[in-house]
Motif scaffolding. Structure first.
Motif, PDB file in Angstrom:
ATOM      1  N   ALA A  84       0.824  -1.216   0.000  1.00 40.97           N
ATOM      2  CA  ALA A  84       0.000   0.000   0.000  1.00 40.97           C
ATOM      3  C   ALA A  84       0.854   1.260   0.000  1.00 40.97           C
ATOM      4  O   ALA A  84       0.376   2.331  -0.372  1.00 40.97           O
ATOM      5  N   THR A  85       2.118   1.158   0.411  1.00 41.35           N
ATOM      6  CA  THR A  85       2.977   2.356   0.441  1.00 41.35           C
ATOM      7  C   THR A  85       3.841   2.499  -0.808  1.00 41.35           C
ATOM      8  O   THR A  85       4.635   3.417  -0.912  1.00 41.35           O
ATOM      9  N   GLN A  86       3.698   1.564  -1.758  1.00 40.94           N
ATOM     10  CA  GLN A  86       4.591   1.593  -2.927  1.00 40.94           C
ATOM     11  C   GLN A  86       4.183   2.683  -3.914  1.00 40.94           C
ATOM     12  O   GLN A  86       3.003   2.858  -4.194  1.00 40.94           O
ATOM     13  N   ALA A  87       5.163   3.361  -4.456  1.00 39.18           N
ATOM     14  CA  ALA A  87       4.897   4.357  -5.498  1.00 39.18           C
ATOM     15  C   ALA A  87       4.748   3.632  -6.835  1.00 39.18           C
ATOM     16  O   ALA A  87       5.276   2.537  -7.005  1.00 39.18           O
ATOM     17  N   PRO A  88       4.024   4.229  -7.801  1.00 39.03           N
ATOM     18  CA  PRO A  88       3.776   3.547  -9.075  1.00 39.03           C
ATOM     19  C   PRO A  88       5.049   3.120  -9.810  1.00 39.03           C
ATOM     20  O   PRO A  88       5.094   2.068 -10.415  1.00 39.03           O
ATOM     21  N   HIS A  89       6.138   3.884  -9.697  1.00 41.25           N
ATOM     22  CA  HIS A  89       7.346   3.533 -10.465  1.00 41.25           C
ATOM     23  C   HIS A  89       8.012   2.279  -9.924  1.00 41.25           C
ATOM     24  O   HIS A  89       8.931   1.768 -10.532  1.00 41.25           O
ATOM     25  N   SER A 126       6.558  -0.504  -9.723  1.00 41.27           N
ATOM     26  CA  SER A 126       5.730  -1.623 -10.156  1.00 41.27           C
ATOM     27  C   SER A 126       6.523  -2.696 -10.890  1.00 41.27           C
ATOM     28  O   SER A 126       5.971  -3.626 -11.429  1.00 41.27           O
ATOM     29  N   ASP A 127       7.870  -2.564 -10.922  1.00 38.27           N
ATOM     30  CA  ASP A 127       8.690  -3.605 -11.552  1.00 38.27           C
ATOM     31  C   ASP A 127       8.863  -4.810 -10.632  1.00 38.27           C
ATOM     32  O   ASP A 127       9.659  -5.691 -10.909  1.00 38.27           O
ATOM     33  N   GLY A 128       8.134  -4.846  -9.531  1.00 38.24           N
ATOM     34  CA  GLY A 128       8.190  -6.024  -8.671  1.00 38.24           C
ATOM     35  C   GLY A 128       9.098  -5.822  -7.468  1.00 38.24           C
ATOM     36  O   GLY A 128       9.043  -6.559  -6.512  1.00 38.24           O
ATOM     37  N   ARG A 129       9.930  -4.795  -7.533  1.00 36.61           N
ATOM     38  CA  ARG A 129      10.788  -4.512  -6.380  1.00 36.61           C
ATOM     39  C   ARG A 129       9.933  -3.979  -5.243  1.00 36.61           C
ATOM     40  O   ARG A 129       9.045  -3.163  -5.460  1.00 36.61           O
ATOM     41  N   VAL A 130      10.211  -4.452  -4.052  1.00 37.99           N
ATOM     42  CA  VAL A 130       9.473  -3.932  -2.911  1.00 37.99           C
ATOM     43  C   VAL A 130      10.433  -3.058  -2.116  1.00 37.99           C
ATOM     44  O   VAL A 130      11.477  -3.507  -1.672  1.00 37.99           O
ATOM     45  N   VAL A 131      10.068  -1.779  -2.015  1.00 42.34           N
ATOM     46  CA  VAL A 131      10.933  -0.850  -1.291  1.00 42.34           C
ATOM     47  C   VAL A 131      10.243  -0.517   0.026  1.00 42.34           C
ATOM     48  O   VAL A 131       9.144   0.039   0.030  1.00 42.34           O
ATOM     49  N   TYR A 132      10.880  -0.861   1.122  1.00 47.60           N
ATOM     50  CA  TYR A 132      10.241  -0.620   2.424  1.00 47.60           C
ATOM     51  C   TYR A 132      10.460   0.833   2.844  1.00 47.60           C
ATOM     52  O   TYR A 132      11.585   1.346   2.818  1.00 47.60           O
ATOM     53  N   LYS A 133       9.355   1.484   3.217  1.00 48.36           N
ATOM     54  CA  LYS A 133       9.421   2.914   3.502  1.00 48.36           C
ATOM     55  C   LYS A 133       9.721   3.230   4.975  1.00 48.36           C
ATOM     56  O   LYS A 133       9.631   4.370   5.393  1.00 48.36           O
TER      57      LYS A 133
END
Ligand code: GLU
Length: 301
Positions: free
Chosen positions: A110-115, A117-124
């Protein structure tokens, strides 16, 4: 070239039979070590208790022997090394570098930015500054990375050259122990490569982007990171990476209709180490091995 004796490794996860892509990684890391007069170690990465099976570990070893890819040290089993990982996790925690994270996968997505969307999960960093006791229940343990702009890490890959990555935007604080208590790949691999004296890591370029996390973890633990060299991936005609789903290219199928020399010959040709698919042994290829011959683009099989 590394200083001193080269020590490479193959570190398969025993979650299925090896397929051609795994054999390609094993062959090239073996050749790289052997062509430099080095040694090669086998480590079974069975830290995921749900997916790892001893029978697959046995089959991987049987396939490696059959192919003539013998190891000089090991096998080591990550499932037997929990106390060691615990010790190094404590060191990170004592240095204020970890925190518990209660987020679910849905919270994180839910916190992921649209860019992303390549499958990488970046923890905020949602749980980074939680006051103790605010949340309870099962928690993963995350490793803090420096804030944006301060965690820029550069390293030179032996095949893909200089890589520069900002850990904050690349992955954010990453997991070193899972919520279910299982050890995360990143922590186990870094501790093991260091304690086992590995100075050369050769593996598929699907793991190129894990290298910055591993270098950062090694640095925080006071280890010298190994030298990383990544390989192009073997792909099917649709351009998708070969995987355990392509059963026609797993070792069970390949062994019914090919000799070891035929499989090695086909892979040596794909790697640019010989002009044709001509059967050859791994040992005979040692003198032919050179990184200059190996393509950087993924290879269609
Ligand atoms: N165990 C990982 C895998 O099978 C490889 C780890 C590594 O080579 O760093 O994908």
């Amino acid at each position: 070239m590394q200083e001193g004796i080269i020590k490479g490794r193959f570190a398969p996860s025993p979650t299925g039979r090896m397929h051609l892509g795994n054999v390609f990684s094993a062959l090239l890391s073996w050749l790289s070590a052997k062509s430099q007069g080095g040694t090669w170690l086998l480590r079974i990465e069975d830290i995921d208790p749900q997916r790892s099976k001893q029978e697959y570990a046995e089959l991987i070893m049987d396939d490696l022997h059959w192919l003539g890819l013998d190891w000089d040290e090991g096998p080591y089993y990550q499932s037997e090394r929990g106390d060691i990982y615990e010790h190094y996790l404590k060191q990170l925690t004592d240095n204020g570098l970890t925190y518990p994270c209660y987020c679910t996968r849905a919270d994180i997505l839910a916190t992921q930015a649209p860019h992303e969307s390549d499958g990488r999960v970046v923890y905020k960093g949602t749980c980074r500054n939680l006051a103790p006791g605010v949340k309870t229940g099962p928690a993963a343990i995350r490793m803090k990375v420096p804030s944006e702009g301060k965690g820029i890490l550069s390293f030179t890959d032996g095949h893909y050259g200089m890589q520069t990555i900002d850990l904050t935007t690349h992955c954010g604080d990453f997991i070193v122990r899972r919520k279910d208590g299982a050890w995360a790949y990143q922590l186990a691999v870094v501790v093991d490569d260091a304690l086992m004296g590995i100075n050369e890591v050769v593996r598929g370029c699907d793991l190129l982007l894990s290298s910055p996390q591993q270098i950062y973890l090694a640095q925080q633990l006071g280890f010298a990171p190994p030298h990383f060299t990544h390989l192009p991936l073997l792909c099917n005609k649709q351009g998708q990476r070969l995987s355990k789903r392509d059963q026609s290219l797993d070792m069970a199928a390949l062994r019914t209709s090919n000799t070891p020399e035929e499989i090695i010959g086909m892979l040596a040709h794909a790697a640019g180490l010989q002009q044709s698919n001509e059967p050859i042994t791994a040992q005979e290829l040692v003198g032919e091995f050179s990184w200059d011959k190996i393509p950087t683009n993924n290879i269609i099989m």
